[in-house]
Write a protein that holds these residues in place. Sequence first.
Motif, PDB file in Angstrom:
ATOM      1  N   ASP A 100      43.316  37.847  48.892  1.00  0.00           N
ATOM      2  CA  ASP A 100      42.630  38.023  47.617  1.00  0.00           C
ATOM      3  C   ASP A 100      41.278  38.666  47.914  1.00  0.00           C
ATOM      4  OD1 ASP A 100      40.721  37.254  45.431  1.00  0.00           O
ATOM      5  OD2 ASP A 100      42.522  36.338  44.605  1.00  0.00           O
TER       6      ASP A 100
ATOM      7  N   ARG B 275      38.512  38.297  46.819  1.00  0.00           N
ATOM      8  CA  ARG B 275      37.403  37.343  46.883  1.00  0.00           C
ATOM      9  C   ARG B 275      37.223  36.792  48.289  1.00  0.00           C
ATOM     10  NH1 ARG B 275      39.492  33.547  42.121  1.00  0.00           N
ATOM     11  NH2 ARG B 275      41.385  34.031  43.292  1.00  0.00           N
TER      12      ARG B 275
ATOM     13  N   PRO C  81      43.519  52.393  41.828  1.00  0.00           N
ATOM     14  CA  PRO C  81      44.088  51.890  40.570  1.00  0.00           C
ATOM     15  C   PRO C  81      43.958  52.884  39.417  1.00  0.00           C
ATOM     16  CG  PRO C  81      42.684  50.233  41.596  1.00  0.00           C
ATOM     17  CD  PRO C  81      42.446  51.517  42.330  1.00  0.00           C
ATOM     18  N   LYS C  82      42.954  53.750  39.481  1.00  0.00           N
ATOM     19  CA  LYS C  82      42.756  54.731  38.414  1.00  0.00           C
ATOM     20  C   LYS C  82      43.698  55.923  38.563  1.00  0.00           C
ATOM     21  CE  LYS C  82      39.223  52.270  37.060  1.00  0.00           C
ATOM     22  NZ  LYS C  82      39.336  51.400  35.868  1.00  0.00           N
TER      23      LYS C  82
ATOM     24  N   ARG D 104      36.058  45.806  44.338  1.00  0.00           N
ATOM     25  CA  ARG D 104      35.931  44.851  43.231  1.00  0.00           C
ATOM     26  C   ARG D 104      35.613  45.575  41.929  1.00  0.00           C
ATOM     27  NH1 ARG D 104      32.361  40.640  46.847  1.00  0.00           N
ATOM     28  NH2 ARG D 104      34.124  39.539  47.819  1.00  0.00           N
ATOM     29  N   ASP D 105      34.744  46.575  42.015  1.00  0.00           N
ATOM     30  CA  ASP D 105      34.393  47.350  40.823  1.00  0.00           C
ATOM     31  C   ASP D 105      35.615  48.073  40.257  1.00  0.00           C
ATOM     32  OD1 ASP D 105      31.785  46.524  41.145  1.00  0.00           O
ATOM     33  OD2 ASP D 105      31.114  48.386  42.105  1.00  0.00           O
TER      34      ASP D 105
ATOM     35  N   GLN E 151      38.525  46.886  40.410  1.00  0.00           N
ATOM     36  CA  GLN E 151      39.435  45.804  40.027  1.00  0.00           C
ATOM     37  C   GLN E 151      40.690  45.754  40.895  1.00  0.00           C
ATOM     38  OE1 GLN E 151      39.912  46.381  35.738  1.00  0.00           O
ATOM     39  NE2 GLN E 151      38.177  45.020  35.368  1.00  0.00           N
TER      40      GLN E 151
ATOM     41  N   ARG F 204      42.828  43.810  43.292  1.00  0.00           N
ATOM     42  CA  ARG F 204      42.927  42.353  43.319  1.00  0.00           C
ATOM     43  C   ARG F 204      43.205  41.776  44.699  1.00  0.00           C
ATOM     44  NH1 ARG F 204      46.647  42.389  38.004  1.00  0.00           N
ATOM     45  NH2 ARG F 204      47.475  44.105  39.225  1.00  0.00           N
TER      46      ARG F 204
ATOM     47  N   ASP G 200      49.443  49.340  41.740  1.00  0.00           N
ATOM     48  CA  ASP G 200      48.394  48.462  41.213  1.00  0.00           C
ATOM     49  C   ASP G 200      47.432  49.346  40.430  1.00  0.00           C
ATOM     50  OD1 ASP G 200      46.696  46.450  40.642  1.00  0.00           O
ATOM     51  OD2 ASP G 200      46.079  46.026  42.695  1.00  0.00           O
TER      52      ASP G 200
ATOM     53  N   ASP H 235      45.705  50.662  36.366  1.00  0.00           N
ATOM     54  CA  ASP H 235      45.313  50.305  35.003  1.00  0.00           C
ATOM     55  C   ASP H 235      46.338  50.785  33.978  1.00  0.00           C
ATOM     56  OD1 ASP H 235      42.993  49.275  36.067  1.00  0.00           O
ATOM     57  OD2 ASP H 235      41.804  51.063  35.668  1.00  0.00           O
TER      58      ASP H 235
ATOM     59  N   SER I 289      46.361  37.552  31.804  1.00  0.00           N
ATOM     60  CA  SER I 289      46.183  37.804  33.228  1.00  0.00           C
ATOM     61  C   SER I 289      47.512  37.675  33.962  1.00  0.00           C
ATOM     62  CB  SER I 289      45.181  36.805  33.814  1.00  0.00           C
ATOM     63  OG  SER I 289      43.930  36.913  33.173  1.00  0.00           O
TER      64      SER I 289
END
Length: 400
Positions: free
Chosen positions: A5, A7, A22-23, A45-46, A48, A50, A127, A129, A276
């Motif tokens: 993760d 985090r 992701p974009k 993180r910006d 997103q 995960r 992964d 958006d 989520s």
Amino acid sequence: MLRVDLRRAREGMALALPVMNPKSPSRVLLKIGFELTAKIIQKLRDLQVRSIWVRYPSLDGIEDYINAEAAEVRTEVVNNIVDGFEELQTKSAARLPYEQYERSINKLIDQLIGNPRTAIFLGDLADTDDTLVRHASSVMYLALLMGLKLEGYIVHERRHVDPARAKEVINLAIGAMLHDIGMTELDDEVRENYEQTLDESDAAYQQHPALGYQMVRGKLEPTAATVVLNHHQRWDGSGFAGGNYPALPGNRCHIFARIAAVADTFDTLRQPPNASKRPTVIALHQILSEPLASKFDPNVLETLVDVVPPYPPGNIVKLSNDQHVVVLDTNRFDPCRPKVQVMADPEELGNPKNQSGEIFQLSDMPKSIYIAETEGIDVTRFNFTRDKLPSANPELTLKI
């Protein structure tokens, strides 16, 4: 190799697999071997992102389930999905690149057959958006994995076709890839209402299979097009296809569409557009329980558990005794009690002194020791045993 993760990402960790943007899911953001810095972690993180796959020497066996070659092939398939959606949305007379789809999916099939331990679902291929692209890629991959496992059943259900042709699953994958293309023809209000409510009873929403079928009819092989038309049909006859097309209960519905229906529903439960992402075990528990279970072919539903482990290898979970462990291997006979290895301190993954500990089969432990938490969510009540699965015909669920 370990799935971390974001985090828990730390400076100095080296990537075991590339990180995609992701974009723009067809673009590699960071390559294999890249060592993370604090600045890059914040950037991820910006964006997103995960989770990431990092090198972890004491867990090299997990590489049997996922490797760089497989990642490259899957990226090629995602590129095809992106191109196909853009083509159909912008050009009404567009001809789908069927040969290109066939080539890339054949590569994916060869990779899965040549490396059978990689033939499980560890997470999204894309992964991103873009909800349609993410969902399309996941449903395609899930349907393909189940199709390869269900070779004997598919041949049985397509007994009017030569067995050598009947077992081919390329058209299953292509149809699953484009199953929701009709959603692009719906009014924004209809799409947004569905994404907020997940209400499939909306008459306008129910038109998207027929709309998609009109978009691909004559551009895809008939067995691929029928997946687009019939992926919302249900085993109990409660489904729909839109237009003037009738509900098709049981095996009146093509086996490819029945497989896609399970893949589509499971992925929506796993990552609903209005909420989520949920742990895999929760989505599995939901689709295997009533009122959903009786809506799907039981032979296909049973195979879903074979290709989608409730707790995928490489993931860190917490046991009922508060130990953190990493999942090392699947357990077909008791899916929620896999082989695991104790992690000394999951918050110190970047510390080379943080060694992994004891390895054990969770199914050999007392029933009081079980997986209680994953991804920060209590999953105690969602664990299930294989004997609780809907009844299937074992003679027809022959696995390759």
